[in-house]
Design a protein around this motif. Structure first.
Motif, mmCIF file in Angstrom:
data_model
loop_
_atom_site.group_PDB
_atom_site.id
_atom_site.type_symbol
_atom_site.label_atom_id
_atom_site.label_comp_id
_atom_site.label_asym_id
_atom_site.label_seq_id
_atom_site.Cartn_x
_atom_site.Cartn_y
_atom_site.Cartn_z
ATOM 1 N N ASN A 30 -2.880 -1.072 7.936
ATOM 2 C CA ASN A 30 -1.689 -2.057 7.557
ATOM 3 C C ASN A 30 -1.779 -3.286 8.556
ATOM 4 O O ASN A 30 -1.473 -4.306 8.033
ATOM 5 C CB ASN A 30 -0.402 -1.483 7.745
ATOM 6 N N GLN A 33 -2.776 -3.782 16.406
ATOM 7 C CA GLN A 33 -1.947 -4.412 17.570
ATOM 8 C C GLN A 33 -2.715 -4.146 18.912
ATOM 9 O O GLN A 33 -3.570 -3.318 19.095
ATOM 10 C CB GLN A 33 -0.439 -3.607 17.571
ATOM 11 N N ASP A 92 -2.162 0.873 12.772
ATOM 12 C CA ASP A 92 -1.210 1.531 11.872
ATOM 13 C C ASP A 92 -1.792 1.528 10.568
ATOM 14 O O ASP A 92 -2.139 0.600 9.702
ATOM 15 C CB ASP A 92 -0.039 0.507 11.846
ATOM 16 N N GLY A 94 -0.670 4.279 8.403
ATOM 17 C CA GLY A 94 0.003 5.057 7.631
ATOM 18 C C GLY A 94 0.449 4.695 6.193
ATOM 19 O O GLY A 94 0.544 3.147 6.141
ATOM 20 N N SER A 95 0.616 5.309 5.120
ATOM 21 C CA SER A 95 1.402 5.084 4.093
ATOM 22 C C SER A 95 2.889 5.076 4.058
ATOM 23 O O SER A 95 3.794 4.347 4.328
ATOM 24 C CB SER A 95 0.649 5.205 2.803
ATOM 25 N N TYR A 98 4.142 7.053 9.428
ATOM 26 C CA TYR A 98 3.858 6.150 10.178
ATOM 27 C C TYR A 98 3.265 6.758 11.376
ATOM 28 O O TYR A 98 3.555 7.596 11.921
ATOM 29 C CB TYR A 98 5.005 5.537 10.766
ATOM 30 N N LYS A 99 1.772 6.434 11.673
ATOM 31 C CA LYS A 99 0.978 6.792 12.744
ATOM 32 C C LYS A 99 0.216 5.731 13.304
ATOM 33 O O LYS A 99 -0.399 4.830 12.448
ATOM 34 C CB LYS A 99 0.119 7.863 12.318
ATOM 35 N N LEU A 100 0.537 5.582 14.601
ATOM 36 C CA LEU A 100 -0.061 4.393 15.317
ATOM 37 C C LEU A 100 -1.014 5.057 16.140
ATOM 38 O O LEU A 100 -0.963 6.011 17.033
ATOM 39 C CB LEU A 100 0.870 3.695 16.460
ATOM 40 N N PHE A 102 -4.509 4.757 18.718
ATOM 41 C CA PHE A 102 -5.055 3.944 19.827
ATOM 42 C C PHE A 102 -6.368 4.353 20.223
ATOM 43 O O PHE A 102 -6.826 5.520 20.009
ATOM 44 C CB PHE A 102 -4.294 4.252 21.104
#
Lengths: 112, 112
Positions: A30, A33, A92, A94-95, A98-100, A102
């Motif tokens: 999505n 960062q 990111d 996830g649909s 939410y999972k960020l 690294f």
């Protein structure tokens, strides 16, 4: 498992030079960062680029995103000693949830 | 404005004990996420809570649990500590679930 992988693992440059680091990821995202971390402390958000953007600038930072190659780059221009830190990309993907995710980071050392 | 705060800053525990880490988000932020960062690696996503409900869970055993309170602060609990749980635990908050995350300074946990 970590989706993003930074390259190189470590970078040493002279003050005033540019620093470039890359991030590759595996699945559709999505947004992507970049964060900075000084000496194992909390992370500082630098810039967010969305999947429909190709380039973004913030001060001395320039981020590019190539979704076809699943890669991003962070360029720091005219580096300063204060830029010495570890830099992480985070994706990111996830649909509904939410999972960020690294990467392992690039350690940048700026020599005076 | 106050940033994300975490307590305690450092903690030493022994194997088998349990630990509770606390996080207060930036005022107005409704989402809190927890990450584990082992030395030399990037942060690994553990949980995200938004409006007091779990919105995301990473690949961690059931020994890890969390909750979010009505004032949006959060606790991370880890039971039956293992040596491998030694890490920097980071909390991050964001206004909404899928927004830029702002990190606290972390809690450094050492398990002996």
């Amino acid at each position: 498992s970590q989706q993003g992988e930074e390259d190189p693992q470590a970078l040493s440059i002279q003050e005033g030079e540019n620093a470039t680091m890359n991030c590759s990821y595996k699945t559709s995202i999505n947004n992507l960062q970049w964060y900075r971390q000084n000496s194992g402390r909390g992370l500082v958000h630098l810039i967010l680029i969305r999947s429909n953007e190709r380039e973004k600038h913030s001060g001395r930072l320039r981020v590019t995103l190539d979704t076809s190659k699943k890669s991003s780059s962070l360029l720091i221009t005219a580096s300063r000693a204060a830029d010495t830190a570890s830099y992480f990309c985070a994706t990111d993907f996830g649909s509904n949830d939410y999972k960020l995710s690294f990467g392992a980071g690039t350690t940048v050392t700026v020599r005076a | 404005d106050a940033g994300v705060t975490q307590s305690p800053t450092h903690l030493i525990k022994t194997r088998g004990q349990h630990v509770t880490l606390r996080c207060s988000p930036i005022s107005g932020h409704k989402s809190v996420s927890w990450y584990q960062q082992v030395l030399g690696q990037g942060p690994q996503f553990i949980f995200q809570y938004y409006e007091k409900e779990e919105r995301g869970r990473g690949n961690f055993p059931d020994r890890f649990s969390a909750r979010q309170f009505p004032n949006y602060s959060s606790e991370l609990n880890v039971n039956a500590l293992l040596l491998g749980d030694s890490a920097l635990y980071l909390c991050a908050s964001s206004p909404l679930a899928k927004e830029t995350q702002y990190f606290g300074p972390g809690t450094r946990l050492l398990v002996l």
